[in-house]
Write an enzyme that holds these catalytic residues in place. Structure first.
Site, short mmCIF file in Angstrom:
data_model
loop_
_atom_site.label_atom_id
_atom_site.label_comp_id
_atom_site.label_asym_id
_atom_site.label_seq_id
_atom_site.Cartn_x
_atom_site.Cartn_y
_atom_site.Cartn_z
N ILE A 105 0.87 -1.09 0.01
CA ILE A 105 -0.05 -0.01 -0.02
C ILE A 105 0.91 1.27 -0.08
O ILE A 105 2.22 1.26 0.40
CB ILE A 105 -1.00 -0.08 1.31
CG1 ILE A 105 -1.98 0.99 1.07
CG2 ILE A 105 -0.45 -0.06 2.58
CD1 ILE A 105 -3.10 1.26 2.08
N CYS A 106 0.24 2.21 -0.68
CA CYS A 106 0.77 3.56 -0.59
C CYS A 106 2.20 3.54 -1.19
O CYS A 106 2.35 3.37 -2.40
CB CYS A 106 0.97 4.10 0.93
SG CYS A 106 0.93 5.91 1.01
N HIS A 107 3.48 4.12 -0.38
CA HIS A 107 4.67 4.34 -0.99
C HIS A 107 5.50 2.79 -0.98
O HIS A 107 6.69 2.45 -1.68
CB HIS A 107 5.56 4.99 -0.45
CG HIS A 107 5.14 6.61 -0.61
ND1 HIS A 107 4.15 7.01 0.18
CD2 HIS A 107 5.51 7.38 -1.31
CE1 HIS A 107 4.03 8.19 -0.40
NE2 HIS A 107 4.92 8.55 -1.20
N SER A 158 -2.75 -0.87 -3.07
CA SER A 158 -3.76 0.26 -2.87
C SER A 158 -2.87 1.60 -2.83
O SER A 158 -1.78 1.47 -2.49
CB SER A 158 -4.40 0.22 -1.52
OG SER A 158 -5.69 -0.79 -1.73
#
Length: 180
Positions: A105-107, A158
């Site tokens: 998720i994210c980075h 995500s």
């Protein structure tokens, strides 16, 4: 299922660690905090220090063989530190080589880029990673959650903390199907 949660010693976005962790516990899985150093990790709420969490296993002393799946929480600094650690990168790559499911998720996909496992895959992430992912051979999409099966494992991604509910539901569903 034993699920590895890989983080650097500092820089993980706390909610991206704790929400998926609790979701795994609630689903009857055994989450295990893996890091590059023993001791504790320092989580962050954006740029502010948050809580610390005890490391249970250390990269280089454990292997993907002992886990059914991998979760990579984000935070800007976390994946940047991980991608500079050869053992962490090899640990991540092993999940793909062995066909075990991975959720990021994210980075967190920055670590996947370093492990050279995104070529030909479809991913989402924090928007600033779009160019990095495309340059590494991935197709980037702006979706709350994406499940990619173009490869020998399932990859769930995500974009951000706002997507955590969908991220947790989706990776738990994918992990359960892969374990069956």
């Amino acid at each position: 299922m034993r699920i590895a949660f890989l983080t650097a010693p500092e820089g993980v976005e706390q909610i991206e660690l704790t929400d998926p962790w609790q979701a795994a516990v609630n689903a009857g899985h055994e989450p295990v905090l893996v890091s590059t150093e023993p001791g504790k990790i320092q989580a962050f709420n954006h740029l502010d220090k948050a809580d610390t969490f005890p490391v249970q296993e250390v990269v280089g002393e454990t292997s993907a063989d002992s886990f059914g799946a991998l979760v990579l929480p984000g935070g800007v600094a976390n994946p940047d530190f991980l991608r500079m650690d050869e053992k962490a990168v090899a640990f991540v790559r092993d999940f793909f080589t062995q066909g075990r499911p991975v959720a990021a998720i994210c980075h967190a996909p920055w670590t996947l880029v370093e492990a050279d496992v995104v070529r030909g895959r479809v991913l989402t992430s924090w928007p600033s990673l779009e160019t990095d992912l495309r340059n590494a051979g991935a197709t980037w999409v702006d979706e709350q959650v994406n499940v990619c099966d173009h490869g020998n494992n399932k990859l769930v991604t995500s974009r951000k903390p706002d997507d955590l509910k969908a991220f947790c539901e989706t990776f738990l569903d994918v992990f359960a199907k892969e374990a069956a």
